[in-house]
Design an enzyme around this catalytic site. Structure first.
Site, PDB file in Angstrom:
ATOM      1  N   ASP A  18     -82.110  42.388   4.365  1.00 23.15           N
ATOM      2  CA  ASP A  18     -80.891  42.962   4.600  1.00 23.15           C
ATOM      3  C   ASP A  18     -79.850  42.838   3.911  1.00 23.15           C
ATOM      4  O   ASP A  18     -79.614  41.562   3.288  1.00 23.15           O
ATOM      5  CB  ASP A  18     -80.567  42.969   6.084  1.00 23.15           C
ATOM      6  N   HIS A  35     -80.878  48.335  -3.726  1.00 23.72           N
ATOM      7  CA  HIS A  35     -82.253  48.267  -3.286  1.00 23.72           C
ATOM      8  C   HIS A  35     -83.035  47.720  -4.554  1.00 23.72           C
ATOM      9  O   HIS A  35     -84.208  46.993  -4.713  1.00 23.72           O
ATOM     10  CB  HIS A  35     -82.847  49.353  -2.772  1.00 23.72           C
ATOM     11  N   LEU A 129    -102.735  34.544  -1.355  1.00 26.49           N
ATOM     12  CA  LEU A 129    -101.559  35.001  -0.760  1.00 26.49           C
ATOM     13  C   LEU A 129    -101.791  36.508  -0.081  1.00 26.49           C
ATOM     14  O   LEU A 129    -102.089  37.407  -0.990  1.00 26.49           O
ATOM     15  CB  LEU A 129    -100.337  34.909  -1.816  1.00 26.49           C
ATOM     16  N   ARG A 186     -83.791  36.480   8.185  1.00 31.81           N
ATOM     17  CA  ARG A 186     -83.038  37.854   8.073  1.00 31.81           C
ATOM     18  C   ARG A 186     -81.934  37.196   7.213  1.00 31.81           C
ATOM     19  O   ARG A 186     -81.102  36.700   7.694  1.00 31.81           O
ATOM     20  CB  ARG A 186     -82.658  38.077   9.362  1.00 31.81           C
ATOM     21  N   SER A 194     -84.197  43.618  15.211  1.00 32.03           N
ATOM     22  CA  SER A 194     -84.480  45.159  14.594  1.00 32.03           C
ATOM     23  C   SER A 194     -85.764  45.686  14.822  1.00 32.03           C
ATOM     24  O   SER A 194     -86.243  46.419  13.783  1.00 32.03           O
ATOM     25  CB  SER A 194     -83.858  45.456  13.395  1.00 32.03           C
TER      26      SER A 194
HETATM   27  C1  FPP Z   1     -81.724  46.827   4.198  1.00 28.46           C
HETATM   28  O1  FPP Z   1     -80.496  46.621   3.350  1.00 28.46           O
HETATM   29  C2  FPP Z   1     -82.742  46.890   3.097  1.00 28.46           C
HETATM   30  C3  FPP Z   1     -83.560  47.957   3.294  1.00 28.46           C
HETATM   31  C4  FPP Z   1     -83.575  49.212   4.255  1.00 28.46           C
HETATM   32  C5  FPP Z   1     -84.945  48.315   2.182  1.00 28.46           C
HETATM   33  C6  FPP Z   1     -85.403  47.032   1.787  1.00 28.46           C
HETATM   34  C7  FPP Z   1     -85.846  47.399   0.492  1.00 28.46           C
HETATM   35  C8  FPP Z   1     -86.091  46.738  -0.688  1.00 28.46           C
HETATM   36  C9  FPP Z   1     -85.661  45.344  -0.520  1.00 28.46           C
HETATM   37  C10 FPP Z   1     -86.747  47.223  -1.859  1.00 28.46           C
HETATM   38  C11 FPP Z   1     -87.847  46.530  -2.248  1.00 28.46           C
HETATM   39  C12 FPP Z   1     -88.643  46.131  -1.540  1.00 28.46           C
HETATM   40  C13 FPP Z   1     -90.219  46.294  -1.816  1.00 28.46           C
HETATM   41  C14 FPP Z   1     -91.091  45.561  -1.028  1.00 28.46           C
HETATM   42  C15 FPP Z   1     -90.410  46.442  -3.142  1.00 28.46           C
HETATM   43  P1  FPP Z   1     -79.402  48.035   3.703  1.00 28.46           P
HETATM   44  O2  FPP Z   1     -79.473  48.909   2.917  1.00 28.46           O
HETATM   45  O3  FPP Z   1     -79.403  48.118   5.067  1.00 28.46           O
HETATM   46  O4  FPP Z   1     -78.290  47.039   3.421  1.00 28.46           O
HETATM   47  P2  FPP Z   1     -76.802  46.994   4.147  1.00 28.46           P
HETATM   48  O5  FPP Z   1     -76.795  46.501   5.488  1.00 28.46           O
HETATM   49  O6  FPP Z   1     -75.803  46.052   3.146  1.00 28.46           O
HETATM   50  O7  FPP Z   1     -76.041  48.245   4.219  1.00 28.46           O
END
Ligand code: FPP
Length: 267
Positions: A18, A35, A129, A186, A194
């Site tokens: 997150d 991301h 892994l 987390r 969540s």
């Molecule tokens: C939450 O951050 C993250 C996600 C919804 C997506 C997780 C995806 C990645 C880390 C991309 C790469 C993953 C892989 C497996 C290649 P958020 O957008 O909710 O952040 P915020 O709470 O700051 O808005």
């Protein structure tokens, strides 16, 4: 310097990644770039797991709730996942890393599903892994699905309703062949699970950090592991009982891993 006890490392780490959006916002960037940077943290944590011989890593990449995001961000996330899986595949094969999908296939865009299935198939024989990618995943949905699959086996005469134990139900989950989750990390400051691995977290050590996912790299991962190694895992027993034992604590519902036959799913 971080000193980790190689005998007390977790076997299975799960991560709620997150904070990508906030990381980008703080730099006046589009959330999608958060991301993108988060994908580099994924690479680094996977490398650390390889080096430390942690055999199972589960990553929450796209939740059922993520469908509520703006359409543009959802599209960008799918495109990032597709590109990531496609571009990493040679490296995954070279390093003998197995990829498993946790989640429902219905709803995942066709091109993403295709790359995912290719990666799952191409790495199926590896076990150095195992990386579980939770994509289109929800914990409650997973438990309901497991109950449905079990009910089908009862209807087909393969099982009897009285057979159902926590150990057996575990085997109908997407994580059927995974060991228990030892450590959940987390990032991003929130302190909740969540809808992630609800069943599997029963005895898991929880680690919350304010570090945003794109900033979560080797030093932060090692810090989480160091914190984990300081925990006393009692599994319902007293601290005295645990300390009196020379053997590491055994999980209450530790199970022998034996794949289910003909359950109709390939994960
Ligand atoms: C939450 O951050 C993250 C996600 C919804 C997506 C997780 C995806 C990645 C880390 C991309 C790469 C993953 C892989 C497996 C290649 P958020 O957008 O909710 O952040 P915020 O709470 O700051 O808005």
């Amino acid at each position: 310097m971080v000193r980790l006890d190689p005998d007390k490392l977790p076997r299975h780490v799960a991560i709620i990644m997150d904070g990508n959006g906030r990381w980008a916002k703080a730099r006046l960037l589009n959330r999608v770039l958060g991301h993108e940077e988060g994908a580099n943290s994924v690479r680094e944590v996977v490398r650390c797991c390889m080096e430390l011989a942690i055999p199972f890593l589960t990553l929450y990449a796209f939740s059922k709730e993520n469908w509520k995001r703006p359409a543009g961000e959802i599209r960008a996330l799918w495109e990032l996942l597709r590109r990531f899986i496609q571009s990493e595949l040679p490296e995954l094969v070279a390093r003998e890393i197995r990829v498993i999908h946790l989640g429902d296939t219905e709803g995942i865009p066709h091109e993403v599903l295709q790359e995912l299935q290719t990666a799952v198939d191409a790495t199926a024989a590896f076990d150095r892994l195992t990386v579980g990618l939770a994509i289109n995943y929800g914990g409650r949905q997973e438990i309901a699905r497991a109950a449905r699959l079990f009910a089908m086996d009862v209807l087909n005469g393969k099982r009897q309703s009285a057979d159902l134990t926590p150990q057996l139900l575990s085997r109908y989950l997407f994580t059927g062949e995974f060991p228990e989750v030892d450590l959940l990390i987390r990032t991003g400051g929130e302190r909740r699970v969540s809808n992630f691995l609800l069943w599997q977290l029963a005895y898991t050590e929880l680690y919350f950090t304010n570090v945003l996912w794109p900033d979560f790299r080797e030093p932060q991962f090692l810090e989480a592991l160091t914190d984990y190694q300081q925990r006393e895992r009692r599994f319902g027993r007293t601290g005295e009982q645990v300390r009196a034992e020379t053997q590491p604590a055994k999980l209450v519902d530790e199970r022998t891993v034996e794949p289910l036959e003909n359950t109709g799913f390939t994960h």
